[in-house]
Design a protein around this motif. Sequence first.
Motif, PDB file in Angstrom:
ATOM      1  N   UNK A   1      -7.083  33.327  13.934  1.00 28.16           N
ATOM      2  CA  UNK A   1      -7.464  32.331  14.924  1.00 28.16           C
ATOM      3  C   UNK A   1      -7.100  32.871  16.299  1.00 28.16           C
ATOM      4  N   UNK A   2      -8.104  33.320  17.040  1.00 31.65           N
ATOM      5  CA  UNK A   2      -7.851  33.972  18.332  1.00 31.65           C
ATOM      6  C   UNK A   2      -7.640  32.961  19.439  1.00 31.65           C
ATOM      7  N   UNK A   3      -8.341  31.848  19.359  1.00 32.43           N
ATOM      8  CA  UNK A   3      -8.237  30.820  20.397  1.00 32.43           C
ATOM      9  C   UNK A   3      -8.293  29.439  19.758  1.00 32.43           C
ATOM     10  N   UNK A   4      -7.529  28.498  20.351  1.00 33.65           N
ATOM     11  CA  UNK A   4      -7.594  27.116  19.855  1.00 33.65           C
ATOM     12  C   UNK A   4      -7.503  26.144  21.028  1.00 33.65           C
ATOM     13  N   UNK A   5      -8.421  25.194  21.028  1.00 32.30           N
ATOM     14  CA  UNK A   5      -8.354  24.076  21.972  1.00 32.30           C
ATOM     15  C   UNK A   5      -8.262  24.459  23.433  1.00 32.30           C
ATOM     16  N   UNK A   6      -9.153  25.346  23.854  1.00 28.21           N
ATOM     17  CA  UNK A   6      -9.130  25.756  25.261  1.00 28.21           C
ATOM     18  C   UNK A   6      -9.893  24.748  26.122  1.00 28.21           C
ATOM     19  N   UNK A   7      -9.181  24.128  27.067  1.00 29.98           N
ATOM     20  CA  UNK A   7      -9.820  23.259  28.057  1.00 29.98           C
ATOM     21  C   UNK A   7      -9.604  23.887  29.419  1.00 29.98           C
ATOM     22  N   UNK A   8     -10.694  24.154  30.129  1.00 33.44           N
ATOM     23  CA  UNK A   8     -10.546  24.817  31.425  1.00 33.44           C
ATOM     24  C   UNK A   8     -11.771  24.531  32.278  1.00 33.44           C
ATOM     25  N   UNK A   9     -11.516  24.314  33.569  1.00 40.27           N
ATOM     26  CA  UNK A   9     -12.642  24.172  34.482  1.00 40.27           C
ATOM     27  C   UNK A   9     -12.433  25.103  35.656  1.00 40.27           C
ATOM     28  N   UNK A  10     -13.444  25.865  35.969  1.00 36.68           N
ATOM     29  CA  UNK A  10     -13.332  26.806  37.085  1.00 36.68           C
ATOM     30  C   UNK A  10     -14.380  26.429  38.120  1.00 36.68           C
ATOM     31  N   UNK A  11     -13.898  26.132  39.324  1.00 33.72           N
ATOM     32  CA  UNK A  11     -14.819  25.679  40.381  1.00 33.72           C
ATOM     33  C   UNK A  11     -15.417  26.868  41.116  1.00 33.72           C
ATOM     34  N   UNK A  12     -16.535  26.628  41.756  1.00 32.60           N
ATOM     35  CA  UNK A  12     -17.204  27.668  42.523  1.00 32.60           C
ATOM     36  C   UNK A  12     -16.267  28.230  43.581  1.00 32.60           C
ATOM     37  N   UNK A  13     -16.209  29.549  43.672  1.00 34.53           N
ATOM     38  CA  UNK A  13     -15.410  30.188  44.704  1.00 34.53           C
ATOM     39  C   UNK A  13     -13.963  30.432  44.306  1.00 34.53           C
ATOM     40  N   UNK A  14     -13.572  29.978  43.126  1.00 31.55           N
ATOM     41  CA  UNK A  14     -12.197  30.218  42.704  1.00 31.55           C
ATOM     42  C   UNK A  14     -11.984  31.657  42.261  1.00 31.55           C
ATOM     43  N   UNK A  15     -10.713  32.057  42.265  1.00 30.28           N
ATOM     44  CA  UNK A  15     -10.322  33.329  41.666  1.00 30.28           C
ATOM     45  C   UNK A  15      -9.280  32.999  40.614  1.00 30.28           C
ATOM     46  N   UNK A  16      -9.701  33.067  39.350  1.00 30.45           N
ATOM     47  CA  UNK A  16      -8.840  32.656  38.243  1.00 30.45           C
ATOM     48  C   UNK A  16      -8.343  33.880  37.490  1.00 30.45           C
ATOM     49  N   UNK A  17      -7.034  33.959  37.283  1.00 30.62           N
ATOM     50  CA  UNK A  17      -6.506  35.006  36.412  1.00 30.62           C
ATOM     51  C   UNK A  17      -6.133  34.414  35.066  1.00 30.62           C
ATOM     52  N   UNK A  18      -6.497  35.133  34.004  1.00 36.92           N
ATOM     53  CA  UNK A  18      -6.014  34.778  32.673  1.00 36.92           C
ATOM     54  C   UNK A  18      -4.918  35.776  32.347  1.00 36.92           C
ATOM     55  N   UNK A  19      -3.691  35.280  32.145  1.00 38.45           N
ATOM     56  CA  UNK A  19      -2.585  36.192  31.892  1.00 38.45           C
ATOM     57  C   UNK A  19      -1.865  35.794  30.617  1.00 38.45           C
ATOM     58  N   UNK A  20      -1.355  36.777  29.915  1.00 39.24           N
ATOM     59  CA  UNK A  20      -0.627  36.493  28.681  1.00 39.24           C
ATOM     60  C   UNK A  20      -0.385  37.776  27.925  1.00 39.24           C
ATOM     61  N   UNK A  21       0.478  37.726  26.912  1.00 42.05           N
ATOM     62  CA  UNK A  21       0.769  38.930  26.132  1.00 42.05           C
ATOM     63  C   UNK A  21      -0.437  39.346  25.290  1.00 42.05           C
ATOM     64  N   UNK A  22      -0.393  40.548  24.750  1.00 42.37           N
ATOM     65  CA  UNK A  22      -1.475  41.005  23.880  1.00 42.37           C
ATOM     66  C   UNK A  22      -1.662  40.018  22.737  1.00 42.37           C
ATOM     67  N   UNK A  23      -2.913  39.781  22.408  1.00 42.64           N
ATOM     68  CA  UNK A  23      -3.195  38.899  21.286  1.00 42.64           C
ATOM     69  C   UNK A  23      -3.245  37.427  21.656  1.00 42.64           C
ATOM     70  N   UNK A  24      -3.173  37.124  22.969  1.00 42.76           N
ATOM     71  CA  UNK A  24      -3.215  35.710  23.354  1.00 42.76           C
ATOM     72  C   UNK A  24      -4.655  35.240  23.514  1.00 42.76           C
ATOM     73  N   UNK A  25      -5.625  36.156  23.354  1.00 36.54           N
ATOM     74  CA  UNK A  25      -7.028  35.753  23.368  1.00 36.54           C
ATOM     75  C   UNK A  25      -7.659  35.710  24.753  1.00 36.54           C
ATOM     76  N   UNK A  26      -6.983  36.312  25.755  1.00 42.82           N
ATOM     77  CA  UNK A  26      -7.541  36.234  27.120  1.00 42.82           C
ATOM     78  C   UNK A  26      -8.854  37.008  27.240  1.00 42.82           C
ATOM     79  N   UNK A  27      -8.930  38.198  26.611  1.00 44.49           N
ATOM     80  CA  UNK A  27     -10.191  38.945  26.644  1.00 44.49           C
ATOM     81  C   UNK A  27     -11.259  38.233  25.820  1.00 44.49           C
ATOM     82  N   UNK A  28     -10.832  37.611  24.729  1.00 42.00           N
ATOM     83  CA  UNK A  28     -11.773  36.864  23.894  1.00 42.00           C
ATOM     84  C   UNK A  28     -12.391  35.719  24.688  1.00 42.00           C
ATOM     85  N   UNK A  29     -11.553  35.001  25.446  1.00 45.48           N
ATOM     86  CA  UNK A  29     -12.053  33.892  26.262  1.00 45.48           C
ATOM     87  C   UNK A  29     -13.077  34.411  27.281  1.00 45.48           C
ATOM     88  N   UNK A  30     -12.768  35.556  27.893  1.00 45.46           N
ATOM     89  CA  UNK A  30     -13.682  36.158  28.863  1.00 45.46           C
ATOM     90  C   UNK A  30     -15.029  36.475  28.203  1.00 45.46           C
TER      91      UNK A  30
END
Lengths: 277, 295
Positions: A38-67
């Motif tokens: 299970x790479x990701x569970x229950x992701x709720x996120x909203x990104x507004x126009x013009x934002x710069x959002x970083x996804x950070x976390x240890x290896x295996x937290x699914x940040x690349x998967x979310x991307x």
Amino acid sequence: MVAGTNSRERGRGDGVSDAVVVARGVGKVFGTDTDRVEALRGIDLQIARGEFISLIGPSGCGKSTLLRLIGDLLQPSAGELVVNGKPPRQARLDRDYGIVFQQPTLLDWRTVRANVELPLEIMGVAREERAARAEEMLALVQLAEFADHHPWQLSGGMQQRVAIARALGFRPALLLMDEPFGALDEMTRELMQQELLRIWTETETTVVFVTHSIPEAVFLSTRVVVMSPRPGRISAVIDVPLAHPRDVETRESDDYYRLITEVREALRRGETGEGRR
Amino acid sequence: MTDASADVVATTSRWSPRVRRIMGFLGVLVVVVVIWELYKVVGKALGGVVPGTELRLRPPPDDRIMPHTWDVVLQLFRPVRRNGELTVLLLGKAALFTLREAFVGFVVGGLVGFGLGVAFVRSTLAERAFMPYVVASQTVPIIAIAPMVVVWGGKLDIPQWLSVAIIAAYLTFFPVTINTVRGLRSPAPTAMEMMRSYAASPSQVLWKLQVPAALPYIFTALKVSATASVIGAIVGELPAGFRDGLARALLEFSQQFNAEKLLAAILMSAIAGILFVGIVTWFEHRLVAAAHRQE
């Protein structure tokens, strides 16, 4: 989570209707029943126009998967994703986003110019228009004089700038970046971060940026999304109210250190399993 | 010693790479000739046996079976038979004749090989279904297949030289298929993701990413195939009974037990092969070296 609470002072991105990315209960499971991850569970996120959002976390937290889910390079197993007001697949077909990977992924047999023109070629942009855009983009990443070089003649940092120029050449609403500076040395990395902020300001693109460097995330972002592993989930979202334009002074300010500490502690809480939602 | 080797480096680097390549080629030739002749001289001095035993030297060092290298070259400029044409002219014409069949086979085999490679990469099902047959086709000896192709070709009223070209193609396509598959799959996963992010069509992915990436692999195969197609053409000429190709010359000379003529024919076949590979390499430099990473 409230959208656009900390979008930039430009006055863009002020409401749900202006969201570039909306994730509701997104989950991703890899593999079959016997060895499912299970790479990701229950992701709720909203990104507004013009934002710069970083996804950070240890290896295996699914940040690349979310991307990759946002970019329709993977399909979610659960939940709903909306990119630029449509399903991710449609957003991809409409070329709503550009992507930059850790490796520049330039085509060795093409010149720098031809590499930047590649997506435009695929999209059927006319030759003159392509040349003009490539020129514009190479000027933006300050590589105009290297247009006729081949990728292997450039340094790692320059190659990554070509990759950014290529991703921005067709003016996507969204720029997805998967640890783009991960392979660069520290000096180059800081220069590239500065460059990226300048480009972001000039192009008014929305950026989703995967990293596992805390200072990088804080320096670049309007918001830092902290993720934790097993299963990958969002453990905290931290606003970064540092003023723009950011520069070396920003890196030496007390606020910057305070925010770095805040992100670090959020990461530690996520690791130990506290702060689960 | 170090001084001497430093001298050698300084001397060789004075010449262009092309000259050095040619000198390397000639150097090996000289070494082979020297070993050949030395073996003959020493072998004869020993009376054709291994010293202290009754074991005969193989090959025997006598001039009939193992002629002098210069006699082989001189044979090229002697008539094939009394009042016949010069050996070099006959063999040259034969080599051109065979090369033409080989070339047609090479082109057909190359295209078929490339097409199969693309099909296999596009469809895993096609690969699973056909790959065993493709592999099996190459384990059957060409000597067994060749007469069949010629016979069937005759029944279908296909010109005989085309049947021979088909046999050449049969030996050509396999390396091309294998390397095309490998080459088309060589781009990094992120490169494929990148093309997907541009919503590129399958044919755009193929022609803008996969094929350019596969070119070095394909050219490696084409060089193998160039030599294989010459062999295929020679083997195909045998059952076809062609009088004009290299096969006929090789067969006739071996039946005459004439080592000088036979070696001259082998020399000519080798030159034909080198010529063919040279042409492919020229195209490779044009298409690949200029475009891909090169030192």
